[in-house]
Design an enzyme around this catalytic site. Structure first.
Site, PDB file in Angstrom:
ATOM      1  N   VAL A 166      -2.351   8.562 -12.737  1.00 57.02           N
ATOM      2  CA  VAL A 166      -1.829   8.069 -11.457  1.00 57.02           C
ATOM      3  C   VAL A 166      -0.309   7.904 -11.560  1.00 57.02           C
ATOM      4  O   VAL A 166       0.442   8.321 -10.670  1.00 57.02           O
ATOM      5  CB  VAL A 166      -2.515   6.738 -11.060  1.00 57.02           C
ATOM      6  CG1 VAL A 166      -1.897   6.168  -9.792  1.00 57.02           C
ATOM      7  CG2 VAL A 166      -4.015   6.944 -10.871  1.00 57.02           C
ATOM      8  N   CYS A 189       0.843  -1.206   0.000  1.00 54.03           N
ATOM      9  CA  CYS A 189       0.000   0.000   0.000  1.00 54.03           C
ATOM     10  C   CYS A 189       0.873   1.249   0.000  1.00 54.03           C
ATOM     11  O   CYS A 189       1.660   1.476   0.914  1.00 54.03           O
ATOM     12  CB  CYS A 189      -0.938  -0.058   1.203  1.00 54.03           C
ATOM     13  SG  CYS A 189      -1.422   1.509   1.891  1.00 54.03           S
ATOM     14  N   CYS A 249       1.040   3.433   2.963  1.00 56.14           N
ATOM     15  CA  CYS A 249       1.785   2.852   4.077  1.00 56.14           C
ATOM     16  C   CYS A 249       3.280   3.111   3.889  1.00 56.14           C
ATOM     17  O   CYS A 249       4.005   3.378   4.842  1.00 56.14           O
ATOM     18  CB  CYS A 249       1.525   1.349   4.180  1.00 56.14           C
ATOM     19  SG  CYS A 249      -0.221   0.953   4.388  1.00 56.14           S
ATOM     20  N   ARG A 279       5.278  -2.813  -5.955  1.00 57.18           N
ATOM     21  CA  ARG A 279       4.500  -3.452  -7.022  1.00 57.18           C
ATOM     22  C   ARG A 279       3.518  -4.493  -6.475  1.00 57.18           C
ATOM     23  O   ARG A 279       2.656  -4.156  -5.706  1.00 57.18           O
ATOM     24  CB  ARG A 279       5.455  -4.025  -8.087  1.00 57.18           C
ATOM     25  CG  ARG A 279       6.578  -3.039  -8.427  1.00 57.18           C
ATOM     26  CD  ARG A 279       7.272  -3.341  -9.719  1.00 57.18           C
ATOM     27  NE  ARG A 279       6.416  -3.076 -10.855  1.00 57.18           N
ATOM     28  CZ  ARG A 279       6.399  -3.777 -11.969  1.00 57.18           C
ATOM     29  NH1 ARG A 279       7.176  -4.833 -12.085  1.00 57.18           N
ATOM     30  NH2 ARG A 279       5.600  -3.462 -12.947  1.00 57.18           N
ATOM     31  N   GLU A 330      -6.737   5.360   0.610  1.00 54.93           N
ATOM     32  CA  GLU A 330      -6.522   6.650  -0.044  1.00 54.93           C
ATOM     33  C   GLU A 330      -6.462   6.472  -1.565  1.00 54.93           C
ATOM     34  O   GLU A 330      -6.894   7.346  -2.310  1.00 54.93           O
ATOM     35  CB  GLU A 330      -5.267   7.321   0.485  1.00 54.93           C
ATOM     36  CG  GLU A 330      -5.429   7.625   1.968  1.00 54.93           C
ATOM     37  CD  GLU A 330      -4.444   8.651   2.474  1.00 54.93           C
ATOM     38  OE1 GLU A 330      -4.139   9.613   1.739  1.00 54.93           O
ATOM     39  OE2 GLU A 330      -3.974   8.478   3.606  1.00 54.93           O
ATOM     40  N   TRP A 371      -6.944   3.430 -19.349  1.00 53.68           N
ATOM     41  CA  TRP A 371      -5.545   3.675 -19.742  1.00 53.68           C
ATOM     42  C   TRP A 371      -5.124   5.102 -19.358  1.00 53.68           C
ATOM     43  O   TRP A 371      -4.080   5.314 -18.751  1.00 53.68           O
ATOM     44  CB  TRP A 371      -5.396   3.451 -21.249  1.00 53.68           C
ATOM     45  CG  TRP A 371      -4.201   4.107 -21.857  1.00 53.68           C
ATOM     46  CD1 TRP A 371      -2.905   3.674 -21.776  1.00 53.68           C
ATOM     47  CD2 TRP A 371      -4.164   5.331 -22.602  1.00 53.68           C
ATOM     48  NE1 TRP A 371      -2.073   4.547 -22.424  1.00 53.68           N
ATOM     49  CE2 TRP A 371      -2.823   5.581 -22.944  1.00 53.68           C
ATOM     50  CE3 TRP A 371      -5.149   6.244 -23.019  1.00 53.68           C
ATOM     51  CZ2 TRP A 371      -2.416   6.703 -23.685  1.00 53.68           C
ATOM     52  CZ3 TRP A 371      -4.756   7.364 -23.748  1.00 53.68           C
ATOM     53  CH2 TRP A 371      -3.408   7.578 -24.072  1.00 53.68           C
ATOM     54  N   HIS A 431      -4.997   5.675 -15.540  1.00 54.92           N
ATOM     55  CA  HIS A 431      -3.820   5.010 -14.981  1.00 54.92           C
ATOM     56  C   HIS A 431      -2.566   5.857 -15.247  1.00 54.92           C
ATOM     57  O   HIS A 431      -1.721   6.022 -14.374  1.00 54.92           O
ATOM     58  CB  HIS A 431      -3.695   3.602 -15.591  1.00 54.92           C
ATOM     59  CG  HIS A 431      -2.650   2.748 -14.951  1.00 54.92           C
ATOM     60  ND1 HIS A 431      -2.470   1.429 -15.270  1.00 54.92           N
ATOM     61  CD2 HIS A 431      -1.705   3.014 -14.010  1.00 54.92           C
ATOM     62  CE1 HIS A 431      -1.480   0.915 -14.558  1.00 54.92           C
ATOM     63  NE2 HIS A 431      -0.987   1.867 -13.778  1.00 54.92           N
ATOM     64  N   LYS A 440       7.885   4.931 -12.945  1.00 57.88           N
ATOM     65  CA  LYS A 440       6.514   5.172 -13.422  1.00 57.88           C
ATOM     66  C   LYS A 440       6.575   5.955 -14.727  1.00 57.88           C
ATOM     67  O   LYS A 440       6.936   7.129 -14.738  1.00 57.88           O
ATOM     68  CB  LYS A 440       5.729   5.981 -12.392  1.00 57.88           C
ATOM     69  CG  LYS A 440       5.763   5.368 -11.016  1.00 57.88           C
ATOM     70  CD  LYS A 440       4.475   4.694 -10.691  1.00 57.88           C
ATOM     71  CE  LYS A 440       4.502   4.185  -9.277  1.00 57.88           C
ATOM     72  NZ  LYS A 440       4.078   2.824  -9.124  1.00 57.88           N
TER      73      LYS A 440
HETATM   74  P1  FAD Z   1       1.403  -0.057 -11.988  1.00 56.26           P
HETATM   75  O1  FAD Z   1       1.100   1.393 -12.081  1.00 56.26           O
HETATM   76  O2  FAD Z   1       0.744  -0.809 -10.937  1.00 56.26           O
HETATM   77  O3  FAD Z   1       1.089  -0.716 -13.398  1.00 56.26           O
HETATM   78  C1  FAD Z   1       1.068  -2.120 -13.562  1.00 56.26           C
HETATM   79  C2  FAD Z   1       1.373  -2.459 -14.988  1.00 56.26           C
HETATM   80  O4  FAD Z   1       0.367  -1.965 -15.844  1.00 56.26           O
HETATM   81  C3  FAD Z   1       2.645  -1.821 -15.511  1.00 56.26           C
HETATM   82  O5  FAD Z   1       3.746  -2.627 -15.217  1.00 56.26           O
HETATM   83  C4  FAD Z   1       2.385  -1.744 -16.999  1.00 56.26           C
HETATM   84  O6  FAD Z   1       2.658  -2.984 -17.620  1.00 56.26           O
HETATM   85  C5  FAD Z   1       0.914  -1.501 -17.061  1.00 56.26           C
HETATM   86  N1  FAD Z   1       0.555  -0.088 -17.202  1.00 56.26           N
HETATM   87  C6  FAD Z   1       1.157   1.005 -16.662  1.00 56.26           C
HETATM   88  N2  FAD Z   1       0.487   2.110 -17.009  1.00 56.26           N
HETATM   89  C7  FAD Z   1      -0.553   1.724 -17.754  1.00 56.26           C
HETATM   90  C8  FAD Z   1      -1.594   2.415 -18.409  1.00 56.26           C
HETATM   91  N3  FAD Z   1      -1.678   3.751 -18.373  1.00 56.26           N
HETATM   92  N4  FAD Z   1      -2.508   1.695 -19.100  1.00 56.26           N
HETATM   93  C9  FAD Z   1      -2.413   0.355 -19.174  1.00 56.26           C
HETATM   94  N5  FAD Z   1      -1.442  -0.352 -18.597  1.00 56.26           N
HETATM   95  C10 FAD Z   1      -0.522   0.332 -17.883  1.00 56.26           C
HETATM   96  N6  FAD Z   1      -0.574   4.258  -5.196  1.00 56.26           N
HETATM   97  C11 FAD Z   1      -0.353   5.387  -4.504  1.00 56.26           C
HETATM   98  O7  FAD Z   1       0.720   5.539  -3.929  1.00 56.26           O
HETATM   99  N7  FAD Z   1      -1.306   6.380  -4.448  1.00 56.26           N
HETATM  100  C12 FAD Z   1      -2.518   6.246  -5.052  1.00 56.26           C
HETATM  101  O8  FAD Z   1      -3.363   7.128  -4.969  1.00 56.26           O
HETATM  102  C13 FAD Z   1      -2.783   5.042  -5.764  1.00 56.26           C
HETATM  103  N8  FAD Z   1      -3.990   4.840  -6.353  1.00 56.26           N
HETATM  104  C14 FAD Z   1      -4.256   3.635  -6.947  1.00 56.26           C
HETATM  105  C15 FAD Z   1      -5.518   3.383  -7.478  1.00 56.26           C
HETATM  106  C16 FAD Z   1      -5.828   2.148  -8.032  1.00 56.26           C
HETATM  107  C17 FAD Z   1      -7.188   1.905  -8.581  1.00 56.26           C
HETATM  108  C18 FAD Z   1      -4.840   1.122  -8.076  1.00 56.26           C
HETATM  109  C19 FAD Z   1      -5.162  -0.237  -8.647  1.00 56.26           C
HETATM  110  C20 FAD Z   1      -3.581   1.358  -7.546  1.00 56.26           C
HETATM  111  C21 FAD Z   1      -3.273   2.615  -6.986  1.00 56.26           C
HETATM  112  N9  FAD Z   1      -2.006   2.882  -6.466  1.00 56.26           N
HETATM  113  C22 FAD Z   1      -1.769   4.057  -5.803  1.00 56.26           C
HETATM  114  C23 FAD Z   1      -0.899   1.938  -6.676  1.00 56.26           C
HETATM  115  C24 FAD Z   1      -0.049   2.383  -7.879  1.00 56.26           C
HETATM  116  O9  FAD Z   1      -0.862   2.891  -8.927  1.00 56.26           O
HETATM  117  C25 FAD Z   1       0.734   1.226  -8.454  1.00 56.26           C
HETATM  118  O10 FAD Z   1      -0.131   0.162  -8.736  1.00 56.26           O
HETATM  119  C26 FAD Z   1       1.824   0.706  -7.561  1.00 56.26           C
HETATM  120  O11 FAD Z   1       2.651   1.776  -7.144  1.00 56.26           O
HETATM  121  C27 FAD Z   1       2.692  -0.348  -8.303  1.00 56.26           C
HETATM  122  O12 FAD Z   1       3.279   0.281  -9.447  1.00 56.26           O
HETATM  123  P2  FAD Z   1       3.914  -0.481 -10.641  1.00 56.26           P
HETATM  124  O13 FAD Z   1       5.215   0.138 -10.977  1.00 56.26           O
HETATM  125  O14 FAD Z   1       3.944  -1.936 -10.378  1.00 56.26           O
HETATM  126  O15 FAD Z   1       2.963  -0.222 -11.915  1.00 56.26           O
END
Ligand code: FAD
Length: 519
Positions: free
Chosen positions: A457, A42, A45, A376, A424, A451, A454, A473
């Site tokens: 975010v 999280c 966290c 992740r 949050e 898309w 995301h 990111k």
């Molecule tokens: P992630 O952002 O989790 O992406 C996972 C995979 O999706 C990527 O490896 C890539 O293959 C693919 N991807 C990336 N971008 C896109 C895109 N635009 N369209 C399609 N595919 C894509 N974390 C916080 O700290 N604060 C928040 O407010 C927050 N809000 C969130 C809200 C939701 C609904 C979710 C599911 C998660 C949220 N998170 C938040 C967590 C954060 O977005 C990431 O999931 C986490 O930090 C892990 O990041 P990651 O690098 O594994 O990639």
């Protein structure tokens, strides 16, 4: 999967709790406890961990009276314990009075994002709520009266008594009292500015100010540069004859922390991994939903809707599809307005009979594996799952009007709002949904909406401490994955949305899902 110790390490000045130490540490303890229940995946966290660590260091000396602990609810081993303690979102801070008897007696401490000072004051306020079972090591915190001070050295065998004069709303006196609790030959009491007789007797003109009384009858103003906690504490700890007592920072013989990290599983960024998707399903249904002992109303509707969409669109292996369909059938037949988590647990149990209906009980991250345990994992897999579902919905021949283009997004919104443990994150997502989700007019637009949100975010989180340095990111898909998605107009970057949609449909297609590391 997640392992003990997630965001904290044995070197931190707090107690790393585990399922087998939680109850015997926190319940029936002679000290009060403030426990942070967190999930290592999280983001909030992760943001909060430095504050919690700093608070633990700040009040380390208070530990005979109040201890700080942490428990990682993302660790599957701790799942049931977190349920027993009523934890439904992260981070949750719970205060347990000394000699608490059961998990339900913990009270929530709000505003986990608060400053160390607010949290510290909150601890004091909670300590003062003890009635008959005052923690034995906790000195009195209530204001002293004139009468008590007059007879103090007759009834207390100490050389020094420090009086902190202050207004009612000040916490300095109580903080210094607790700072000094492990020191012998000195006592600290707070005196309120409304205690006129004492104020007059010592000639107090400023609040706060400190006075040192010695058992030979003399008294003097405590000489400090600033009338503040750390200055008083520093002065008192160095008085001749004051020594730190025999209290040791007790910690239980902890179960050894398993820090051996999971081996890295090489992953291809251009692929989608079934192991991540099945882990997401397992975690969503058997961990996140299971945190609620009873489901009714909006939560029950959200679960039904989510499972219906999964049963319809998840391109799973046959036995996983059987599993989802059987859960869906059961939920559709529920006529009661509430279901219990134990009933649901039964339905979510694997069946290996004639038609196997099985969803792995393991969490194995591949495409979503982070370079550290707290990066992740689950949130990454949840995004992946919902992207996949929005794309799957575009492949269905003219989906009949009733569910409409918002079918998958609605299921996601309901799931996130009702169950996603990162509260949050859920609020942020709901904020985006309220703004623009209902403008989506087609299933293609739905895939593009998710898309683009995301990516927002991603932009917001880029460079923050939740970013895995090995997986920065990005605005996704990056040019090496999809050159055609990127264009330049008037020297500014633009997305070619038609190309993005084609890319999403190819990337999140069953043909692009690989089965490595599935059981
Ligand atoms: P992630 O952002 O989790 O992406 C996972 C995979 O999706 C990527 O490896 C890539 O293959 C693919 N991807 C990336 N971008 C896109 C895109 N635009 N369209 C399609 N595919 C894509 N974390 C916080 O700290 N604060 C928040 O407010 C927050 N809000 C969130 C809200 C939701 C609904 C979710 C599911 C998660 C949220 N998170 C938040 C967590 C954060 O977005 C990431 O999931 C986490 O930090 C892990 O990041 P990651 O690098 O594994 O990639």
């Amino acid at each position: 999967g997640a392992q003990p110790g997630g965001l904290y390490s044995p070197g931190d000045p707090l107690v790393l709790l585990q399922v087998d130490t939680l109850e015997r540490s926190v319940l029936n303890s002679s000290s009060a406890w403030l426990v942070e229940f967190y999930a290592s995946w999280c983001g909030h966290c992760v943001h909060f961990a430095p504050t919690w660590r700093a608070l633990a260091a700040d009040i380390q000396e208070w530990s005979p009276a109040v201890k700080l602990g942490v428990l990682d609810c993302a660790d599957i081993a701790n799942q049931k314990a977190c349920g027993d303690f009523g934890i439904t979102g992260f981070p949750t801070l719970k205060f347990f009075k000394a000699f608490s008897k059961s998990p339900e007696t913990g009270t929530k401490v709000f505003h986990p994002g608060d400053s160390i000072q607010n949290l510290r004051q909150n601890i004091i306020t909670n300590l003062e709520m003890h009635k008959e079972t005052w923690p034995p090591a906790c000195p009195p915190l209530e204001p002293a009266s004139e009468e008590e001070i007059r007879g103090f050295f007759q009834t207390n065998n100490v050389t020094y008594l420090a009086l902190i004069f202050e207004t009612n709303d000040s916490f300095v006196g109580r903080e210094v009292t607790l700072d000094m609790l492990q020191y012998e030959n000195v006592a600290v009491r707070r005196v309120l500015s409304s205690e006129e007789e004492l104020v007059k007797k010592y000639g107090v003109t400023a609040f706060p100010s400190g006075f040192l009384l010695i058992n030979n009858g003399t008294f003097s103003r405590i000489p400090v540069q600033m009338e503040a906690r750390s200055f008083y504490t520093h002065f008192l700890r160095r008085l001749p004859g004051v020594t730190r007592g025999p209290y040791t920072l007790t910690s239980l013989p902890d179960t050894p922390i398993n820090t051996t990290s999971t081996p890295r599983r090489p992953a291809d960024r251009s692929k989608v991994y079934m192991a991540d998707l099945e882990s997401a399903l397992h975690y969503a249904l058997r961990v996140e939903v299971a945190r609620f002992s009873v489901l009714t109303g909006e939560q029950l509707r959200a679960l039904k809707y989510f499972v219906a969409v999964l049963a319809k669109y998840f391109p799973g292996r046959p036995f996983v599809q059987n599993f989802l369909r059987s859960v869906d059938r059961w939920l559709r037949n529920v006529r009661e307005s509430r279901i219990s988590s134990s009933a649901l647990e039964l339905v979510l149990t694997n069946r290996k009979e004639v038609t196997p209906a099985v969803l792995s009980n393991n969490v194995t991250w591949v495409g979503c594996q982070g370079s550290k345990l707290h990066f992740r994992g689950y949130p990454c897999s949840l995004w992946t799952l919902f992207h996949l579902l929005t794309v799957q919905a575009t492949r269905h021949p003219v989906s009949p009007p009733p569910p409409g283009p918002l079918e998958v997004l609605g299921a996601m919104r309901g799931y996130i709002r009702s169950f996603f443990g990162c509260r949050e994150c859920a609020q942020h997502f709901e904020g985006m949904a309220v703004k623009s989700m209902d403008k989506v007019r087609s299933v293609d637009q739905a895939a593009l909406w998710l898309w683009s949100r995301h990516n927002r975010v991603n932009a917001r989180l880029a460079g923050t401490e939740t970013e895995d340095p090995e997986f920065p990111k990005l605005q996704w898909p990056p040019p090496d994955l999809c050159p055609a998605c990127h264009g330049v107009v008037n020297r500014r970057h633009v997305w070619d949305e038609a190309a993005v949609l084609r890319f999403l449909k190819a990337h999140f297609s069953p043909a692009n899902i690989i089965l490595d590391y599935t059981e």
